[in-house]
Each structure stands twice: as C-alpha cells, then as structure tokens.
Scaffold this active site. Structure first.
Site, PDB file in Angstrom:
ATOM      1  N   SER A  79      33.143  38.525  47.491  1.00 16.73           N
ATOM      2  CA  SER A  79      33.006  38.418  46.030  1.00 16.73           C
ATOM      3  C   SER A  79      31.788  37.636  45.553  1.00 16.73           C
ATOM      4  CB  SER A  79      34.249  37.764  45.445  1.00 16.73           C
ATOM      5  OG  SER A  79      35.251  38.730  45.321  1.00 16.73           O
ATOM      6  N   LYS A  82      29.351  39.410  43.525  1.00 17.74           N
ATOM      7  CA  LYS A  82      29.555  39.647  42.085  1.00 17.74           C
ATOM      8  C   LYS A  82      28.530  38.893  41.230  1.00 17.74           C
ATOM      9  CE  LYS A  82      34.551  40.322  42.749  1.00 17.74           C
ATOM     10  NZ  LYS A  82      35.876  39.659  42.712  1.00 17.74           N
ATOM     11  N   TYR A 204      30.863  49.318  45.632  1.00 17.08           N
ATOM     12  CA  TYR A 204      31.521  48.005  45.557  1.00 17.08           C
ATOM     13  C   TYR A 204      31.945  47.509  46.958  1.00 17.08           C
ATOM     14  CZ  TYR A 204      35.051  44.478  44.525  1.00 17.08           C
ATOM     15  OH  TYR A 204      35.784  43.307  44.519  1.00 17.08           O
ATOM     16  N   TYR A 256      38.362  31.906  40.102  1.00 17.33           N
ATOM     17  CA  TYR A 256      39.612  32.610  39.745  1.00 17.33           C
ATOM     18  C   TYR A 256      40.631  31.667  39.095  1.00 17.33           C
ATOM     19  CZ  TYR A 256      37.561  35.898  43.108  1.00 17.33           C
ATOM     20  OH  TYR A 256      36.718  36.725  43.792  1.00 17.33           O
ATOM     21  N   VAL A 274      36.306  36.055  49.933  1.00 13.08           N
ATOM     22  CA  VAL A 274      37.384  35.982  50.907  1.00 13.08           C
ATOM     23  C   VAL A 274      36.882  36.052  52.356  1.00 13.08           C
ATOM     24  CG1 VAL A 274      39.231  36.785  49.392  1.00 13.08           C
ATOM     25  CG2 VAL A 274      37.907  38.462  50.705  1.00 13.08           C
TER      26      VAL A 274
HETATM   27  N1  GLU Z   1      36.163  42.749  48.678  1.00  7.80           N
HETATM   28  C1  GLU Z   1      37.194  41.891  48.181  1.00  7.80           C
HETATM   29  C2  GLU Z   1      38.104  42.668  47.257  1.00  7.80           C
HETATM   30  O1  GLU Z   1      37.640  43.339  46.386  1.00  7.80           O
HETATM   31  C3  GLU Z   1      36.558  40.729  47.489  1.00  7.80           C
HETATM   32  C4  GLU Z   1      37.549  39.696  47.072  1.00  7.80           C
HETATM   33  C5  GLU Z   1      37.002  38.272  47.123  1.00  7.80           C
HETATM   34  O2  GLU Z   1      36.116  37.966  47.910  1.00  7.80           O
HETATM   35  O3  GLU Z   1      37.535  37.429  46.366  1.00  7.80           O
HETATM   36  O4  GLU Z   1      39.287  42.660  47.407  1.00  7.80           O
END
Ligand code: GLU
Length: 330
Positions: A79, A82, A204, A256, A274
């Site tokens: 993530s 992003k 993505y 988050y 993650v």
């Molecule tokens: N590729 C993961 C997902 O979309 C990223 C989530 C993350 O790193 O928080 O579920």
C-alpha cells in the site's frame, strides 16, 4: 521529548547524523527480539517471507542516508504505492478531477473496507483500497501494457532504477483478490471508475508487488518531504502543492484505523504496507523507513511502529512539537 544528544546547532550536521545512526542501531538491537504479530497471510505468497527480517533507514533532503539491519533485502511495497499513485493522479489530472472521484476523509475503518462516501458519491480517501483503486483507474494509457509502463516509469524516477515486480506475489494477490474485485465493481457500478475493471485491478496488483528495500522507501519519503525534489537526482518529481496534499492524506489516513493514534503519538505523515514496510515523511527534513514483516491487528509492522514511536520521541519529530530543533531556521 529528547533531553540528550547534539544541540540545535547540529541539526543538519554530521554529529546529528552519527547520533541518528547510533540510535537506529540501538533500536535495531533492542527490537530484534520482539516477535509479536504475524506476516500477512491473506495474500498467500506474503506468508512465505522470513518474519525475522528487520531494517531501518533514513535519508535527508540533502541525500545523506543511514541504514541498519537487512538494508538490501527486497520486499513488496504494497500500500505504500498508494502515495506515489495519488501524487501521479494529482499531477496528471489536477486536484478537482481527482477530488470528484476520491475524497480526503479518514474512515476509521480497515484498509480493505468495502465502502463509498455515499454523500459525495466518491471513494473516501486515496489511502484505503477503494480510493486507491479509483486512483489507479486514473492511470493513463490505452491498454494494460501502456498503463503498467506509466506506473513503472514513476517508480523508476523515485528509485533510480527500473523496478522489479514480484510476479509470484502479484499472481497470488490476483487469484485471491476478490475483496478488491468487489470494491472495484462497486466503484464501477457507481460510475466512479471506468468499466475497464479487471485491467485496473491488474495495474493495482502490479503496483503493490513492486520490490523495494528499506532504503528505497526512505528515499521515496525524502523526495516527498523535500517538496517533490529527489535528493540525489535533483528531479522535481511532484510539485510542492502535490506533496503537501500527499503528506496531508498520509497523516490523516495513511495508517488506516490507527491513523488517529499514530498522529497523536508519532505525528509524522506516514504510510504502511502489508509487506511490512512503513515510510514516514518529515516535511523539509527527509524520509524515514522501517521494514519488518510481522504485522499488528491494523496491518502495520509491529517493530516498524515501535521504531517510529522511538525516533519521533528521541528526535522531536512530531509535527506539532513547536520547539522541535528541526523546525529551527538554519
Ligand atoms: N495489496 C494489498 C491489498 O490491496 C495492499 C494492502 C496494504 O498494504 O495495506 O490488499
């Protein structure tokens, strides 16, 4: 607040850099025994990582860097991508067009919540999956290859090399990504994204599977913190306004459902993934990063959170520490 260490006059000097290295080494030793949490397993391939890997890095706006631990180990950015894609969308389409599709409101919900901002008919923010998928839909190009190339070129400008993608993680995420698929179809159903849904999901999943080191993350953080100017190449990758927007949503939404606690205790705009990485941006100063795959219940690296708590405290890095030496003019 720190009470020991180099004086204010040394903030950008050698002694402060040495002190940072000493503190990071001590933290690395101290936290290496901490084995709380588990690597992400909802993407099966991610559970195959060595859970004991651990690294910390810092890069200043002048390009000087420090790192300890598994500094050359590659892991998937997840993530943290992003941040970069949000910056790209703002640069390419402008704030208004982006805000029409994705807002800036923290949700207080987990990263993969299936939700929309019903009132404004858009995704809540670009740091949760729904907003991030809407942002990825904005990547220009006529087909998957062209759009993949745009994303990889963006990473290349930050990393200084052509990025590698972990194909096994990407395939694993694709096969098990029905929750993200559900989010994407909800967005398409509402007309928030185009109907090239599977293609956008492929972009993505690919952006999440880009391989980075902890030093790469600190460099990304330093570039954003340096008003978009890359500390070593000197390239203006994002405009100062865009980096301000990126750091703002990182502070309010980047962690988050832990974002409020994070802002309160650490006070550094940050984003976690993650894969076990966390990157922090200290405006006008530089980037910090930590990597350790064991995650807490919010999906953040357990050791990584501790690293940031300790460094924020020792170096007075909380944004609202009005007497922080970093804020002093040089
Ligand atoms: N590729 C993961 C997902 O979309 C990223 C989530 C993350 O790193 O928080 O579920």
């Amino acid at each position: 607040m720190s009470s020991v260490g180099p004086t204010d006059t040394d903030v950008h000097g050698e002694r402060r850099i040495e002190w940072l290295h000493e503190v990071c080494s001590a933290l690395h030793d101290e936290l290496s025994d901490l084995d709380d949490g588990l690597p992400a397993s909802y993407i099966p391939e991610l559970s195959r990582v060595d859970p004991d890997r651990f690294a910390i890095a810092a890069v200043g706006r002048d390009g000087r860097s420090q790192s300890v631990g598994d500094r050359s180990h590659h892991f998937t950015i997840q993530s943290i991508s992003k941040l970069l894609l949000y910056g790209l969308a703002l640069e390419t389409h402008g704030r208004d067009a982006v805000l029409q599709r994705v807002g800036v409101a923290p949700t207080g919900d987990p990263f993969n919540a299936i939700e929309l901002d019903e009132e404004h008919h858009r995704a809540p923010n670009p740091m949760v999956n729904s907003g991030a998928i809407a942002i990825t839909d904005l990547v220009s190009g006529g087909n998957l290859d062209e759009r993949t190339a745009v994303v990889l070129r963006l990473f290349e400008r930050f990393l200084g090399r052509r990025p590698d993608v972990d194909r096994a993680v990407c395939a694993s995420e694709r096969v098990t990504g029905n929750r993200n698929r559900a989010i994407a179809y909800l967005l398409a159903n509402g007309g928030i994204i185009t109907d090239r849904v599977e293609e956008t999901l492929d972009v993505y999943f690919m952006q999440c599977s880009v391989l980075v080191t902890v030093e790469d993350l600190a460099l990304i953080g330093a570039t954003i913190a340096n008003a978009g100017v890359h500390p070593t190449t000197g390239e203006q990758i994002f405009s100062p306004q865009v980096t301000r927007d990126v750091m703002t949503v990182a502070l309010t939404c980047g962690m988050y459902d832990y974002a409020g606690e994070w802002a309160y205790t650490v006070g550094i705009p940050a984003k976690s993934g993650v894969g076990g990485g966390i990157v922090g941006m200290i405006p006008g100063v530089g980037g910090l990063a930590a990597f350790s795959p064991r995650l807490d219940e919010h999906g953040h690296s357990v050791r990584g959170v501790k690293v940031f708590e300790a460094l924020s405290d020792r170096f007075d890095l909380h944004l609202f520490d009005s007497d922080r030496p970093w804020a002093a003019p040089t």
